[in-house]
Design an enzyme around this catalytic site. Structure first.
Site, short mmCIF file in Angstrom:
data_model
loop_
_atom_site.label_atom_id
_atom_site.label_comp_id
_atom_site.label_asym_id
_atom_site.label_seq_id
_atom_site.Cartn_x
_atom_site.Cartn_y
_atom_site.Cartn_z
N ARG A 275 0.82 -1.22 0.03
CA ARG A 275 0.08 0.01 0.02
C ARG A 275 0.77 1.20 0.00
O ARG A 275 1.97 1.26 0.52
CB ARG A 275 -0.89 0.01 1.29
CG ARG A 275 -2.20 -1.10 1.17
CD ARG A 275 -3.03 -0.51 2.36
NE ARG A 275 -2.41 -1.17 3.56
CZ ARG A 275 -1.80 -0.38 4.57
NH1 ARG A 275 -1.87 0.80 4.42
NH2 ARG A 275 -1.16 -0.92 5.59
N TYR B 12 -1.50 -3.52 -7.18
CA TYR B 12 -1.16 -4.40 -5.91
C TYR B 12 -2.40 -4.12 -4.56
O TYR B 12 -2.53 -3.30 -4.35
CB TYR B 12 0.09 -3.89 -5.08
CG TYR B 12 0.57 -4.94 -4.13
CD1 TYR B 12 1.15 -6.12 -4.54
CD2 TYR B 12 0.49 -4.82 -2.91
CE1 TYR B 12 1.83 -7.13 -3.90
CE2 TYR B 12 0.59 -5.65 -1.90
CZ TYR B 12 1.43 -6.75 -2.44
OH TYR B 12 1.76 -7.66 -1.65
N LYS C 158 -9.66 -2.64 1.67
CA LYS C 158 -9.19 -1.31 2.54
C LYS C 158 -10.00 0.03 2.03
O LYS C 158 -10.63 0.82 2.74
CB LYS C 158 -7.91 -0.85 2.61
CG LYS C 158 -6.96 -2.17 3.20
CD LYS C 158 -7.48 -2.40 4.38
CE LYS C 158 -7.15 -3.64 5.25
NZ LYS C 158 -5.49 -4.18 5.30
N HIS D 54 -10.53 -2.43 11.39
CA HIS D 54 -9.63 -3.23 10.83
C HIS D 54 -9.05 -4.20 11.92
O HIS D 54 -7.99 -4.23 12.67
CB HIS D 54 -8.16 -2.37 10.71
CG HIS D 54 -7.10 -3.01 10.13
ND1 HIS D 54 -5.71 -2.54 10.10
CD2 HIS D 54 -7.33 -4.08 9.27
CE1 HIS D 54 -5.10 -3.07 9.20
NE2 HIS D 54 -5.62 -4.25 8.68
N SER E 255 -1.40 -3.57 10.26
CA SER E 255 -1.02 -4.24 9.07
C SER E 255 0.41 -4.84 9.51
O SER E 255 1.11 -4.47 9.93
CB SER E 255 -0.72 -3.25 7.99
OG SER E 255 -1.73 -2.85 7.68
N CYS F 245 0.72 -7.42 11.79
CA CYS F 245 1.09 -7.33 13.35
C CYS F 245 0.23 -8.68 13.93
O CYS F 245 0.07 -8.64 15.20
CB CYS F 245 0.69 -6.08 14.05
SG CYS F 245 1.92 -4.70 13.50
N ASP G 284 -9.13 -9.69 9.02
CA ASP G 284 -8.89 -8.59 8.51
C ASP G 284 -9.52 -7.40 8.91
O ASP G 284 -9.33 -6.39 9.38
CB ASP G 284 -8.36 -8.21 7.20
CG ASP G 284 -7.50 -7.27 6.91
OD1 ASP G 284 -6.23 -7.16 7.73
OD2 ASP G 284 -7.63 -6.43 5.81
N ARG H 296 2.37 -12.10 -0.64
CA ARG H 296 0.99 -12.45 -0.01
C ARG H 296 0.30 -13.75 -0.60
O ARG H 296 0.91 -13.99 -1.76
CB ARG H 296 0.07 -11.15 0.02
CG ARG H 296 0.54 -10.05 0.42
CD ARG H 296 -0.45 -9.46 1.55
NE ARG H 296 0.18 -8.49 2.50
CZ ARG H 296 -0.34 -8.25 3.64
NH1 ARG H 296 -1.47 -8.68 4.23
NH2 ARG H 296 0.10 -7.37 4.28
P1 GTP Z 1 -2.15 -7.72 7.37
O1 GTP Z 1 -2.75 -8.66 6.48
O2 GTP Z 1 -1.13 -6.63 6.65
O3 GTP Z 1 -3.37 -6.92 7.98
O4 GTP Z 1 -1.28 -8.18 8.59
P2 GTP Z 1 -1.93 -9.30 9.85
O5 GTP Z 1 -2.28 -8.36 10.98
O6 GTP Z 1 -2.94 -10.25 9.47
O7 GTP Z 1 -0.50 -10.06 10.37
P3 GTP Z 1 -0.41 -11.64 10.16
O8 GTP Z 1 -0.96 -12.47 11.04
O9 GTP Z 1 0.07 -11.97 8.81
O10 GTP Z 1 1.34 -11.54 10.89
C1 GTP Z 1 2.31 -10.64 10.62
C2 GTP Z 1 3.69 -11.01 10.82
O11 GTP Z 1 3.51 -11.03 12.40
C3 GTP Z 1 4.17 -12.34 10.28
O12 GTP Z 1 5.53 -12.24 10.15
C4 GTP Z 1 3.83 -13.26 11.55
O13 GTP Z 1 4.77 -14.32 11.65
C5 GTP Z 1 4.16 -12.26 12.83
N1 GTP Z 1 3.35 -12.72 14.13
C6 GTP Z 1 2.20 -13.11 13.97
N2 GTP Z 1 1.79 -13.24 15.29
C7 GTP Z 1 2.91 -13.31 16.12
C8 GTP Z 1 2.97 -13.53 17.22
O14 GTP Z 1 1.92 -13.87 18.45
N3 GTP Z 1 4.40 -13.34 17.99
C9 GTP Z 1 5.29 -12.85 17.12
N4 GTP Z 1 6.55 -12.60 17.65
N5 GTP Z 1 5.28 -12.58 15.51
C10 GTP Z 1 3.84 -12.74 15.15
C1 SPV Z 2 -2.95 -4.49 5.24
O1 SPV Z 2 -2.06 -3.84 4.81
O2 SPV Z 2 -3.47 -4.19 6.33
C2 SPV Z 2 -3.31 -5.62 4.37
C3 SPV Z 2 -2.69 -5.87 3.19
O3 SPV Z 2 -4.38 -6.32 4.90
S1 SPV Z 2 -3.52 -4.83 1.94
O4 SPV Z 2 -4.65 -5.41 1.39
O5 SPV Z 2 -2.59 -4.47 0.95
O6 SPV Z 2 -4.05 -3.68 2.50
MN MN Z 3 -4.98 -5.91 6.85
#
Ligand code: GTP
Ligand code: SPV
Ligand code: MN
Length: 595
Positions: A82, A210, A219, A239, A261, A263, A288, A380
């Site tokens: 983004r 993208y 979003k 979110h 994002s 996290c 999400d 992704r």
């Molecule tokens: P978006 O799709 O961007 O909104 O991301 P998201 O909030 O769904 O995050 P996602 O679950 O994909 O995790 C993103 C990163 O955080 C990855 O590299 C994970 O491995 C890491 N991660 C997720 N949960 C944990 C956790 O409990 N502990 C740690 N240390 N890392 C974590």
């Molecule tokens: C985020 O960035 O929080 C995502 C990926 O879930 S995107 O669809 O690119 O916004």
């Molecule tokens: Mn997201």
């Protein structure tokens, strides 16, 4: 793009909505496509468009024995995340967009992007994608139509939304639909803009191919336009993931959680509880986005408006997130991951040995030990939620699920403890509003810098952030049985930069305390920051981590909090014009507590 013929209509689509027909005609006149394809969502359509995408090099077929129905897409290396600095809220006044958003006057936005759309689809196909955000026909659902010149967008929207004839049928003759217009142009960052016109329920996006820039239901509609609609219609677009925790006795408690994002939302939503919690089960409703409305019972009810997962690939493994790995076994699109010699996908943090040789995300040969990453950090997967073994039975329920707890969590190496509960709703809004988090690869720009990311909505709130806090505060009087509000941090580090808390499935231990608190079944310890687990209440049995590390993850250091308090001032200064009095009072109260 014109190497292969794409039929003008691949399915049998009946379009009678005059508003839609007029808008499509007007858009075609402006963008001058070679052909118009109305997307009906059929299987035949998927086959034809996938074939076309392969022939034109948009998709690379993966090994169909190992990954049936799976394809790889490589985006332009200048277009991998983004772009917050190119994302605009186009409200009549700058004040309505607020100081945390980029603003453009609607007339300027339409003129600037309108000029770029002029003839932008010459030699290309224009796809018209009707879609529903939310289960078709749900009172919480919204209809959108995206017009795009990207077949990649169509194939992603097929997974991420409920698209095609059903959405169109639900729309009927109504003019109440989001108009999303997207053209990839020449993928030049100098001509890349994502503009939102909340008053017109309209989104215009140019110059990117993208993710969140172009899958306009996600979003752009579900959060930026959604939050604006939520404010005027009395609901919340957030979110947030949504999960259900089922106890061995069969009681299911629903929790919504906002993390910025990259996290941890997808991971938390798909979590598998550790052995200690035998008989417990976590079900995914969404990973999400949550749309939440007050139900007739006075509780907050949530739906996941999406139908698939656009998840971060790096770090996803059978160890960290087995349900995600099982979700991407078939019918999944991969973007910017690495390719193995036998046609499978790979990324940093995947199970098993690092392959000797790969093709990296840019299509270049890659050797083990290379200093460059094989997969882009924001690579992704796009997977249908139906693939998820932990998919909640309620994921398609038009009425949604009742939320008992709301969790806010950032990525913080220091300061923020593992878990705490707010004293009340207003304090919970304060915790969410002042949340800080380190930036990630999900957006272009520096990574690892702490910034305020109120409720994980900084890049996604479609109007003034102070007014958004006001809306949250005002919701309290409508929610007779409000969810309890919590704050968590999975990312606190020791002095060597190692995470103190093991995270992932072990987060079940925190979740258990959260739901026990939500049901009023367990006591808590008061601290200046909020309620925390009493000694012994966080179930650590069977956890293979030194107790000192857990204590350090839970620690509250008031010196750190005095610094944090100062950092939060920046947000208050920025939002001074509209920051609710109640949140100013919360800040004053915190100051007296931490001294
Ligand atoms: P978006 O799709 O961007 O909104 O991301 P998201 O909030 O769904 O995050 P996602 O679950 O994909 O995790 C993103 C990163 O955080 C990855 O590299 C994970 O491995 C890491 N991660 C997720 N949960 C944990 C956790 O409990 N502990 C740690 N240390 N890392 C974590
Ligand atoms: C985020 O960035 O929080 C995502 C990926 O879930 S995107 O669809 O690119 O916004
Ligand atoms: Mn997201």
């Amino acid at each position: 793009m014109s190497a292969t013929e794409v039929p003008t209509t691949v399915g049998k689509m009946t379009v009678t909505n005059q508003h839609l027909l007029d808008w499509v005609a007007e858009t075609a006149k402006r963008t001058q496509p070679d052909k118009i394809v109305w997307c009906d969502g059929s299987d035949v359509e998927r086959e034809v468009l996938t074939q076309y995408a392969v022939e034109t090099g948009v998709l690379i077929p993966l090994n169909q024995e190992k990954r049936p129905g799976c394809y790889l897409h490589r985006s332009n290396p200048n277009d991998v995340a983004r772009v917050e600095h190119l994302t605009f809220i186009c409200t009549p006044t700058k004040e309505e967009a607020g100081p945390t958003n980029n603003w453009m006057a609607p007339a300027d936005g339409y003129a600037k992007l309108g000029a770029m759309f002029e003839g932008s689809m010459k030699g290309r196909t224009m796809y018209v994608i009707p879609y529903s955000m939310g289960p078709v026909g749900s009172p919480l659902a919204k209809i959108g139509v995206e017009i795009t010149d990207s077949v990649y967008v169509v194939l992603n929207m097929r997974i991420m939304t409920r698209m095609g004839q059903a959405a169109l049928t639900t729309l009927g003759a109504s003019n109440d639909f989001n108009r999303g217009l997207h053209s990839t142009l020449d993928v030049n960052p100098d001509r890349r803009f994502i503009c939102h016109f909340p008053q017109d329920n309209t989104i215009w996006s140019v110059g990117s191919g993208y993710g969140g820039n172009v899958l306009l239901g996600k979003k752009c509609l579900a959060l930026r336009i959604g939050s604006y609609l939520g404010k005027s219609e009395g609901w919340l677009a957030e979110h947030m993931l949504i999960l259900g925790v089922e106890s061995p006795e069969g009681e299911t408690t629903y929790v919504a959680a906002a993390f910025p994002s990259a996290c941890g939302k997808t991971n938390f939503a798909m979590m598998i509880p550790p052995k200690r919690f035998d008989g417990w089960k976590v079900w995914t409703v969404g990973d999400d986005i949550a749309w939440m409305r007050v139900g007739p019972d006075g509780r907050l009810w949530a739906i996941n408006p999406e139908a698939g997962y656009f998840g971060v690939a790096p770090g996803t493994s059978m160890k960290s997130n087995p349900n995600a790995m099982l979700s991407i076994r078939e019918n999944t699109l991969f973007t910017n991951v690495a390719l193995t010699p036998d046609g499978d996908v790979w990324w940093e943090g995947m199970d098993g040995d690092v392959p000797e040789e790969l093709t990296d995300w840019q299509g270049r040969p890659w050797k083990k030990g290379s200093s460059e990453k094989a997969a882009h950090p924001n690579a992704r997967f796009t997977a249908p939620m139906a693939n998820n073994p932990a998919l909640s039975k309620a994921a398609n329920d038009p009425s949604g699920v009742p939320i008992s707890a709301i969790v806010f969590g950032g990525r913080r190496a220091t300061t923020v403890p593992l878990v705490m509960q707010s004293f009340n709703w207003t304090h919970g809004v304060y915790l969410g509003a002042t949340m800080g988090s380190e930036t990630t690869a999900a957006a272009t720009g520096a990574v690892g810098v702490v910034r305020r990311d109120p409720m994980a909505m900084l890049p996604f709130c479609g109007y003034d952030m102070g007014q958004y806090f006001n809306h949250w505060l005002a919701m309290q009087s409508h929610i007779k049985n409000p969810p309890k509000i919590f704050q968590v941090n999975w990312f606190r580090q020791d002095t060597n930069g190692k995470f103190l808390w093991p995270g992932f499935g072990e987060n079940m231990r925190v979740l258990k305390w959260v739901i026990d608190r939500a049901h009023g079944r367990v006591g808590a310890q008061e601290t200046p920051l909020g309620w925390v687990p009493k000694a012994g209440h966080l179930d650590l049995s069977g956890l293979d981590v030194a107790h000192e590390r857990v204590d350090a993850a839970n620690a509250i250091n008031l010196d750190e909090w005095r610094r944090e308090f100062e950092l939060q001032q920046e947000l208050y200064d920025k939002l001074d014009a509209t920051m609710p009095e109640a949140l100013k009072l919360q800040r004053a109260l915190l100051q007296t507590r931490i001294g």
